[in-house]
Write a protein that holds these residues in place. Sequence first.
Motif, PDB file in Angstrom:
ATOM      1  N   GLU A  29      41.320 -15.995  83.100  1.00 24.53           N
ATOM      2  CA  GLU A  29      40.192 -16.539  82.344  1.00 24.53           C
ATOM      3  C   GLU A  29      38.893 -16.455  83.135  1.00 24.53           C
ATOM      4  OE1 GLU A  29      40.884 -20.440  80.879  1.00 24.53           O
ATOM      5  OE2 GLU A  29      42.590 -19.860  79.641  1.00 24.53           O
ATOM      6  N   SER A  30      38.962 -16.660  84.446  1.00 27.71           N
ATOM      7  CA  SER A  30      37.755 -16.670  85.276  1.00 27.71           C
ATOM      8  C   SER A  30      37.456 -15.318  85.918  1.00 27.71           C
ATOM      9  CB  SER A  30      37.891 -17.721  86.386  1.00 27.71           C
ATOM     10  OG  SER A  30      38.986 -17.410  87.242  1.00 27.71           O
ATOM     11  N   TRP A  31      38.317 -14.349  85.698  1.00 29.88           N
ATOM     12  CA  TRP A  31      38.168 -13.042  86.343  1.00 29.88           C
ATOM     13  C   TRP A  31      37.113 -12.192  85.657  1.00 29.88           C
ATOM     14  CZ3 TRP A  31      38.795  -7.959  84.740  1.00 29.88           C
ATOM     15  CH2 TRP A  31      38.877  -6.990  85.758  1.00 29.88           C
ATOM     16  N   PRO A  32      36.269 -11.469  86.420  1.00 28.17           N
ATOM     17  CA  PRO A  32      36.161 -11.530  87.886  1.00 28.17           C
ATOM     18  C   PRO A  32      35.057 -12.502  88.304  1.00 28.17           C
ATOM     19  CG  PRO A  32      34.949  -9.635  87.068  1.00 28.17           C
ATOM     20  CD  PRO A  32      35.510 -10.333  85.854  1.00 28.17           C
ATOM     21  N   SER A  33      35.319 -13.267  89.323  1.00 27.07           N
ATOM     22  CA  SER A  33      34.343 -14.238  89.811  1.00 27.07           C
ATOM     23  C   SER A  33      33.803 -13.851  91.188  1.00 27.07           C
ATOM     24  CB  SER A  33      34.981 -15.630  89.876  1.00 27.07           C
ATOM     25  OG  SER A  33      36.098 -15.628  90.745  1.00 27.07           O
ATOM     26  N   LYS A  34      34.220 -12.666  91.687  1.00 22.48           N
ATOM     27  CA  LYS A  34      33.751 -12.163  92.986  1.00 22.48           C
ATOM     28  C   LYS A  34      33.904 -10.648  92.997  1.00 22.48           C
ATOM     29  CE  LYS A  34      38.256 -12.865  95.221  1.00 22.48           C
ATOM     30  NZ  LYS A  34      38.976 -13.525  96.346  1.00 22.48           N
ATOM     31  N   PRO A  35      33.402  -9.963  94.021  1.00 20.74           N
ATOM     32  CA  PRO A  35      33.490  -8.496  94.061  1.00 20.74           C
ATOM     33  C   PRO A  35      34.919  -7.963  93.965  1.00 20.74           C
ATOM     34  CG  PRO A  35      31.925  -9.259  95.682  1.00 20.74           C
ATOM     35  CD  PRO A  35      32.594 -10.494  95.136  1.00 20.74           C
ATOM     36  N   VAL A  36      35.056  -6.812  93.319  1.00 16.40           N
ATOM     37  CA  VAL A  36      36.337  -6.130  93.142  1.00 16.40           C
ATOM     38  C   VAL A  36      36.370  -4.928  94.082  1.00 16.40           C
ATOM     39  CG1 VAL A  36      37.743  -4.802  91.516  1.00 16.40           C
ATOM     40  CG2 VAL A  36      36.561  -6.871  90.736  1.00 16.40           C
ATOM     41  N   THR A  37      37.513  -4.697  94.706  1.00 18.30           N
ATOM     42  CA  THR A  37      37.656  -3.579  95.649  1.00 18.30           C
ATOM     43  C   THR A  37      38.555  -2.484  95.088  1.00 18.30           C
ATOM     44  OG1 THR A  37      37.321  -4.981  97.602  1.00 18.30           O
ATOM     45  CG2 THR A  37      38.438  -2.881  97.951  1.00 18.30           C
ATOM     46  N   LEU A  38      38.066  -1.243  95.137  1.00 18.76           N
ATOM     47  CA  LEU A  38      38.859  -0.071  94.771  1.00 18.76           C
ATOM     48  C   LEU A  38      39.228   0.641  96.066  1.00 18.76           C
ATOM     49  CD1 LEU A  38      36.728   1.369  91.797  1.00 18.76           C
ATOM     50  CD2 LEU A  38      38.661  -0.218  91.675  1.00 18.76           C
ATOM     51  N   VAL A  39      40.506   0.694  96.374  1.00 19.33           N
ATOM     52  CA  VAL A  39      40.962   1.324  97.611  1.00 19.33           C
ATOM     53  C   VAL A  39      41.254   2.804  97.372  1.00 19.33           C
ATOM     54  CG1 VAL A  39      42.766   1.381  99.385  1.00 19.33           C
ATOM     55  CG2 VAL A  39      41.907  -0.817  98.539  1.00 19.33           C
ATOM     56  N   VAL A  40      40.564   3.656  98.115  1.00 17.89           N
ATOM     57  CA  VAL A  40      40.784   5.100  98.065  1.00 17.89           C
ATOM     58  C   VAL A  40      41.664   5.469  99.259  1.00 17.89           C
ATOM     59  CG1 VAL A  40      39.694   7.373  98.248  1.00 17.89           C
ATOM     60  CG2 VAL A  40      38.603   5.564  96.903  1.00 17.89           C
ATOM     61  N   LEU A  63      31.390  -5.335  84.383  1.00 20.27           N
ATOM     62  CA  LEU A  63      32.053  -6.568  84.823  1.00 20.27           C
ATOM     63  C   LEU A  63      31.062  -7.628  85.296  1.00 20.27           C
ATOM     64  CD1 LEU A  63      35.111  -5.217  86.896  1.00 20.27           C
ATOM     65  CD2 LEU A  63      35.100  -6.059  84.528  1.00 20.27           C
ATOM     66  N   GLY A  64      29.858  -7.198  85.664  1.00 27.80           N
ATOM     67  CA  GLY A  64      28.886  -8.150  86.175  1.00 27.80           C
ATOM     68  C   GLY A  64      29.187  -8.585  87.594  1.00 27.80           C
ATOM     69  N   GLN A  65      29.949  -7.777  88.319  1.00 26.52           N
ATOM     70  CA  GLN A  65      30.287  -8.054  89.716  1.00 26.52           C
ATOM     71  C   GLN A  65      30.200  -6.763  90.522  1.00 26.52           C
ATOM     72  OE1 GLN A  65      30.923 -10.740  91.433  1.00 26.52           O
ATOM     73  NE2 GLN A  65      31.112 -12.280  89.817  1.00 26.52           N
ATOM     74  N   SER A  66      29.972  -6.911  91.828  1.00 24.50           N
ATOM     75  CA  SER A  66      29.952  -5.733  92.695  1.00 24.50           C
ATOM     76  C   SER A  66      31.339  -5.099  92.739  1.00 24.50           C
ATOM     77  CB  SER A  66      29.532  -6.116  94.118  1.00 24.50           C
ATOM     78  OG  SER A  66      28.231  -6.655  94.128  1.00 24.50           O
ATOM     79  N   VAL A  67      31.385  -3.786  92.819  1.00 22.73           N
ATOM     80  CA  VAL A  67      32.643  -3.056  92.980  1.00 22.73           C
ATOM     81  C   VAL A  67      32.544  -2.268  94.287  1.00 22.73           C
ATOM     82  CG1 VAL A  67      34.189  -1.304  92.055  1.00 22.73           C
ATOM     83  CG2 VAL A  67      33.063  -2.911  90.503  1.00 22.73           C
ATOM     84  N   ILE A  68      33.411  -2.594  95.216  1.00 22.47           N
ATOM     85  CA  ILE A  68      33.388  -1.989  96.550  1.00 22.47           C
ATOM     86  C   ILE A  68      34.447  -0.889  96.634  1.00 22.47           C
ATOM     87  CG2 ILE A  68      33.715  -2.425  99.014  1.00 22.47           C
ATOM     88  CD1 ILE A  68      33.016  -5.410  98.323  1.00 22.47           C
ATOM     89  N   VAL A  69      34.053   0.274  97.132  1.00 20.20           N
ATOM     90  CA  VAL A  69      35.007   1.360  97.363  1.00 20.20           C
ATOM     91  C   VAL A  69      35.350   1.359  98.846  1.00 20.20           C
ATOM     92  CG1 VAL A  69      35.396   3.849  97.336  1.00 20.20           C
ATOM     93  CG2 VAL A  69      34.159   2.749  95.448  1.00 20.20           C
ATOM     94  N   GLU A  70      36.633   1.186  99.150  1.00 22.84           N
ATOM     95  CA  GLU A  70      37.089   1.115 100.540  1.00 22.84           C
ATOM     96  C   GLU A  70      38.047   2.260 100.819  1.00 22.84           C
ATOM     97  OE1 GLU A  70      39.238  -2.135 103.542  1.00 22.84           O
ATOM     98  OE2 GLU A  70      38.561  -2.746 101.549  1.00 22.84           O
ATOM     99  N   ASN A  71      37.719   3.081 101.804  1.00 21.88           N
ATOM    100  CA  ASN A  71      38.550   4.237 102.154  1.00 21.88           C
ATOM    101  C   ASN A  71      39.576   3.870 103.219  1.00 21.88           C
ATOM    102  OD1 ASN A  71      35.677   5.338 101.379  1.00 21.88           O
ATOM    103  ND2 ASN A  71      37.121   6.960 100.916  1.00 21.88           N
ATOM    104  N   LYS A  72      40.854   4.087 102.901  1.00 19.72           N
ATOM    105  CA  LYS A  72      41.946   3.838 103.840  1.00 19.72           C
ATOM    106  C   LYS A  72      42.857   5.058 103.837  1.00 19.72           C
ATOM    107  CE  LYS A  72      42.098  -1.235 103.721  1.00 19.72           C
ATOM    108  NZ  LYS A  72      41.802  -1.391 105.161  1.00 19.72           N
ATOM    109  N   GLY A  73      42.427   6.111 104.549  1.00 14.97           N
ATOM    110  CA  GLY A  73      43.178   7.363 104.543  1.00 14.97           C
ATOM    111  C   GLY A  73      44.296   7.396 105.564  1.00 14.97           C
ATOM    112  N   GLY A  74      45.213   8.358 105.379  1.00 12.39           N
ATOM    113  CA  GLY A  74      46.288   8.562 106.343  1.00 12.39           C
ATOM    114  C   GLY A  74      47.655   8.647 105.706  1.00 12.39           C
ATOM    115  N   ALA A  75      48.554   9.368 106.380  1.00 17.58           N
ATOM    116  CA  ALA A  75      49.961   9.503 105.961  1.00 17.58           C
ATOM    117  C   ALA A  75      50.099   9.950 104.502  1.00 17.58           C
ATOM    118  CB  ALA A  75      50.701   8.194 106.184  1.00 17.58           C
TER     119      ALA A  75
END
Length: 340
Positions: A29-40, A63-75
């Motif tokens: 119901e309250s989602w999203p209330s803070k930034p959302v992260t998309l992991v690449v 969404l009305g919230q920041s969306v952060i793209v976070e890169n976590k490469g490897g394996a």
Amino acid sequence: MRWSIPRITSLLHAGMLAAGLASGAAIAESWPSKPVTLVVPFATGGTTDALARAVGHELAKSLGQSVIVENKGGAGATLGADYVAKSRPDGYTFLIGAVHHTIATSVYKKLAYDFQKDFAPVTTLALVPNILVVNPKVPARNVAELLALAKASPGKLAFGSNGTGTGQHLIGAQFERMAGVQMLHVPYKGSGPLTIDLLGGQVDMSFDTITPVLSHIKGEKLRPLAVTTLKRSPALPDVPTLDEAGLKGFDMGTWFGVLAPAATPQEIVMGLNAEIVKIVKSPDFRKKLEEMGAEPIGDTSAEMAARIKEDTERFAQLIKDAGIDLQEAVISVEKSDSRG
């Protein structure tokens, strides 16, 4: 009234379930209330990264919230996937997954997660053809000439991929098998660092998706020889398919999509699906994807789950039938995620 221990335990379990459902409903119901992260799960500069940033930009507005793209490469994209699988299922961490993850299931024997059980599919973003490109210093202007070079010097031509066990790696291995040639595989942590070395001539060729190499092809810094799907790409209509070039039946491309940790409330998964599908099917965004060489999809969660199941089984059978050992003759090349 006297209740037995099993009866008390049953009531406690029922109460905990109800509390969990209520908590999940409250979160939804309250989602999203803070930034959302998309992991690449790759380094910057590749198709996965480009799609994540394009979708994230539009998603932030809806969404009305920041969306952060976070890169976590490897394996071979499995490190980023493992991170998301173990993240809190509260609707604030999502994986930008790809066909690579269905292949990794057959390649890595001791994965710390189950791709079908530990994730809740949200939607498939797009399908992107892969393309065989070479550095201009390679004296081959078509597939036939490349095969002649490969057969004349077995193991000398090096093809780069965005990781061991990824779609690019499997396409390269399938190319070797169908063409009867032997090449050297060099894995990177993503298309960004791979493209840098391909442009510099450290590797001779790649089977990357069209997106990260399209501008370099148009700028004549890379030479396209063939696309890996049965249909030519609208982005490069003059480039033949591998099927047309003589490798009959060669048909492999790459899909990309969004997934959540498995226990994420269904209301959030469905809500995010609705938002992303709306974005993907909008005329402006469709045009942006097509300019990247991508075919927009935007399917349901159930349809994406079916796609994952089908590809996991298909690639497992392909690897088994072809006797392809994707972990054989691999050079351990560590490339920094900060490159690209």
